[in-house]
Design a protein around this motif. Sequence first.
Motif, short mmCIF file in Angstrom:
data_model
loop_
_atom_site.label_atom_id
_atom_site.label_comp_id
_atom_site.label_asym_id
_atom_site.label_seq_id
_atom_site.Cartn_x
_atom_site.Cartn_y
_atom_site.Cartn_z
N GLU A 1 0.48 -0.52 8.50
CA GLU A 1 1.43 0.10 9.43
C GLU A 1 0.81 1.25 10.24
OE1 GLU A 1 5.50 0.97 8.25
OE2 GLU A 1 5.35 -0.68 6.79
N CYS A 2 -0.26 1.81 9.70
CA CYS A 2 -0.93 2.88 10.44
C CYS A 2 -1.71 2.34 11.63
CB CYS A 2 -1.89 3.62 9.51
SG CYS A 2 -3.06 2.49 8.71
N GLY A 3 -1.81 1.03 11.71
CA GLY A 3 -2.58 0.46 12.81
C GLY A 3 -4.00 0.12 12.41
N THR B 1 -6.97 -1.54 6.79
CA THR B 1 -6.92 -1.16 5.37
C THR B 1 -6.73 0.35 5.27
OG1 THR B 1 -9.31 -0.78 5.28
CG2 THR B 1 -8.56 -2.98 4.67
N CYS B 2 -6.30 0.78 4.08
CA CYS B 2 -6.16 2.21 3.84
C CYS B 2 -7.52 2.90 3.99
CB CYS B 2 -5.62 2.47 2.44
SG CYS B 2 -3.95 1.86 2.18
N LEU B 3 -8.59 2.19 3.56
CA LEU B 3 -9.91 2.81 3.64
C LEU B 3 -10.35 3.00 5.09
CD1 LEU B 3 -13.30 2.26 3.76
CD2 LEU B 3 -12.37 3.95 2.19
N ALA C 1 0.30 8.99 10.89
CA ALA C 1 0.36 7.57 11.20
C ALA C 1 0.68 6.71 9.97
CB ALA C 1 -0.96 7.11 11.82
N CYS C 2 0.45 7.26 8.79
CA CYS C 2 0.81 6.51 7.58
C CYS C 2 2.15 7.02 7.06
CB CYS C 2 -0.25 6.67 6.49
SG CYS C 2 0.29 5.98 4.90
N PRO C 3 3.17 6.17 7.05
CA PRO C 3 4.51 6.62 6.61
C PRO C 3 4.62 6.79 5.10
CG PRO C 3 4.60 4.37 7.53
CD PRO C 3 3.16 4.78 7.51
#
Lengths: 310, 324, 450
Positions: free
Chosen positions: C19-21, C24-26, C41-43
């Motif tokens: 969702e942040c665009g 991956t989280c990394l 950007a990360c909810p």
Amino acid sequence: MKVKIIGENIHIISKKVKDAINNRDAAFLQDLAARQVEAGAWGLDLNVGPRKRDGHEVLPWLVEIIWDVVDVPLSLDTTNLTAIEAALESVDDPSKIIINSTSAEPERLEKVPLVAKKYGTKLIALTMGKGAIPVSADDRVNIALEKLIPRMEEVGFPIEDLIIDPLVLTVSGLQEYCPQCVEAIRTLKVAWEPPLKTIGGLSNVSNGVPREMRPLINRVYCAQLMGAGIDMMIADPLDEKLMEVIRIIEERDDSTPVGRLYLTIYDKTAAMEEVTPDDVDMNDPEQVAIWKTLQVLENKVIYTDSYLKM
Amino acid sequence: MPIEIPKQKWSGAVREAVIGATPEEGGTRKKKVIVGGQTTMPFLHFEGEVPHPPVIAIEIKDRKPDDWSPLLMEVWGDVADDPGAWAKKAEENGADLLLLTLSLTDADGNPNTPERAVEAVKKVLEASGLPLMVFGPGQADLDNELIVAVSDAAKGERLVLGICEEQNYRTITATAMANDHLVSSRTAMDVNLAKQLVILIHDMGMPLDRILIDPTTGALGYGIEYGYSVMERLRLAALQGDTMTQGPMLITPGEEAWRVKESKVGEGVPEAWGDWKERAINWEVTTATALIYSGADIVIMRHPESVARVHAVIQDLMTAVEPA
Amino acid sequence: MALTGIQIYKLLPKTNCKECGFPTCLAFAMKLAAKQAELSACPYVSEEAKAKLEAASAPPIRLVTVSADGHEAKAGNEVVLYRHEKTFYNKPGLFLRVYDDMSADEIQAKAKPASEYVVEYVGIELDMAGTAIQARGGDFVAAVEAVRAVSDKPLILIADPDALDAALAKLQEIGIENDRPLICAADADNWQAMAELGKKYNVPVTVKADTLEGLADLTEKLKEAGLQDIVLDPGVRNLSDSLTMYTVLRRLAIKSLYRPLGFPIIAFPGDAEDEDKEYALATMAIAKYAGFVVLDRFTPARAYPLLVLRENIYTDPQKPIQVLPGLYEFHNPGPEDPVFVTTNFSITYFSVANEIDGSGMPAWLLIADAEGMSVLTAWAAGKFDADRIAKAVREFKVEEKVSRKRIVLPGLVAVLSGELEEELPGWEVKVGPREAVDLPSYMKNVLAAE
Ligand code: SF4
């Protein structure tokens, strides 16, 4: 999960191997291949050097004679792309070939993935662009994320078949790179979906180190790389003590004190924790040697050729 | 709100070294020089001891050098043919100790001999009461031949003998051990090599407090950033307890700075380089001071004006200041 | 210390929901580490993680820029105490100071040559950052005008708030683009007026106090007043107190992450009573953490070594200085003389060249393009292999220069000799010593003896 060992011994640096290749001495090379596989190699690295003049003849021949005796994946380790293509043309099942390697240098990154895609091989990609090899783990991972992966997506090369090599460098002279490479492996393992495969040339960590000290450095670094989650290693399967450490870690064999120390290195690396003197029996010379080696590989004590004596 | 001053707790210290022996100690020096002993990075008096200031040695030669800058010969030309007179003049110009470098050949191009080397050393020892360091010309065989003779002839003076290098340290170390001298351990801008050579010399039985580390540095503009960082890394390792890096560091900014074009050449250089002499002195001073900030203990220099300026720097830096 | 990608990743949800665009989280964590993404950007970040990340994400030393026209002097954003730990980023600008009780002619005669001064060093053009103008009982605005008539480089203005106000208004009137000087100095008495000026003209403000607490107190007040771009003058004027205070300030900012003192430092070597002390203070300021350096004396022979020192100290240890690849000659070599080869890493070149030169014997030195790496690193990276060496031999037409084809490899890459023989038919490939210092004896005992 088990680490896959790609046997490193068919390497042009060895005079015997070089002569055997030049004389097309199949028997010698086949024996070397078979012994490595028997010793537990999952695949074999074939390093023929650049071999400008006859690489396109040598490499197909080499692949053919090796596959006559063993049925394992082969990593074609040369910058000579013509030789690699010639070999790929000559084989029935290119999916068991690993091209070693591309890097993020524009010229190589442009051509090599296309060849890998065309034949459906696996591909090793180095986290190195033009200019110096970055020291920090993040800089290396960024090369994977910003250069290597986008190019693979661009040409439609499956990420599952991509193997990232963050470059193992020698503790003798390039010491600060050693801990960062471990971190790069760790970071790469969570960097993508599907998860990236990682590889490292283990013996590189002890290049230029006096011969008698190399195996110990390789073993300790092996435990660290495994702790960080490495998938494959180009290494010497004929090194029995190295294979024993891998076995100990994979089977979690804690029946010996030294084995327990290797497990501790593995576990603590995995947990991002530090091995401390409390983990080591300082009355056991073998454990002390491992501890000193770890200190050097973690870049906490300045490496010298006689670090073990200190 | 009071601010907590961040102080680093170090477990190690720089090792003290004593150069020169007085008559009571079996030598003839009128004073000795002690360096090292710090328990902190350079001049951070607020978190550790800085018991001894860095010292400056002036470099002299056993005969008139063929390749020194005319700017240096302006100063030393009148004494350059007599090492005794040169030593005396160097002492008058503020040297804390002396470095005598032996030449490869005599003025006619014949190889230097042990007899001549010993004669030069004796003249220097007679003319000046300062502690002395003696380096060979830098060619292994001749170095050994000359330095062994010098070492024997000056037994008990606690000289510093050099140059010990990876390929050639055994003979010099052995003779220094036998005659109560110190040695200088020189390696090429690399922490691993610097540490390794100390280990090798120590392995021969030389006590650690008689081994000085010469990490080589490069001059300003010619690689000093490597020397600078190598020295910082060695010093940090020393303070963290790595015993093989705890020796005092000896550096040669005089030789380094006076061999580069900026100092050597007065004509045909860019106008933006400015006045020759001013630039040349600044080159030596800048090379030396930058390296003092990275941990130098013995600073070997060539021009008396540079020496005076660096002395002033050291004096200021030795004033203890408590941050508030 | 700034967090690495993996450290940030550990604080994220690790679900790769995209969702942040980022895929991956990394990948998102890497962007956060590089300050190219916003945490918002990360909810799904937990409050606890948010607090930790925010604390770690602001630069420990704020970047402050002083500019005019196309010129900029930047300071701050540093992350280490010792350059080998990463690198020093923003080179301190050197400013030459004039005083307002000098005549316009005197001011210009002093400021102009310094402002126009350029010196070349390894292909890089080095110059002074700009001019500092200090009030000393004269006409401050006139002094500023006099400087601006001969220089469009950045300024540092040192005066009381009223004079500064007038000068800043004058600068607006002159209208040079991006004219954003640094003003000095806010203290316990005048900080409100200085804060007003900083806001009114959008310029950075120096705070001056003799104690750390005094400095911290002032920066907090300025921040409350809405100012962000602040520079610290701890009021030290000797070497010992400068080294102590600059080191403590740097440590507080970087190691203790003490925000009230997380700003660049301005040093005033020009306040020294004599030129030698000024020079020494300038050397210290460059090596030890100053962001802006104000000098009173300028000559090319002073500026050149100081600028080179700054260049050296601020060289990224991982992006070494390079020399031009090519065939270098020592002592008029002839067709019978040996060819040495090494990489274009400047230190490698300097040390090899020095030794060959010092040997007094004629030789050729071939510098291959190894992208500025040392022999061992370049070899490990495949930038110094038989292929590249052979390429350099052809490119620089070595075969036209020598009849006796002998090439000497650095001992560290002895392994290349076989491949190089293949690449260079007809050449005798020799393996030299591992260290440059051993070259003269190698030349004498091995090569000359052949
Ligand atoms: S939005 Fe948050 S949880 Fe989702 S991928 Fe991005 S960082 Fe991870």
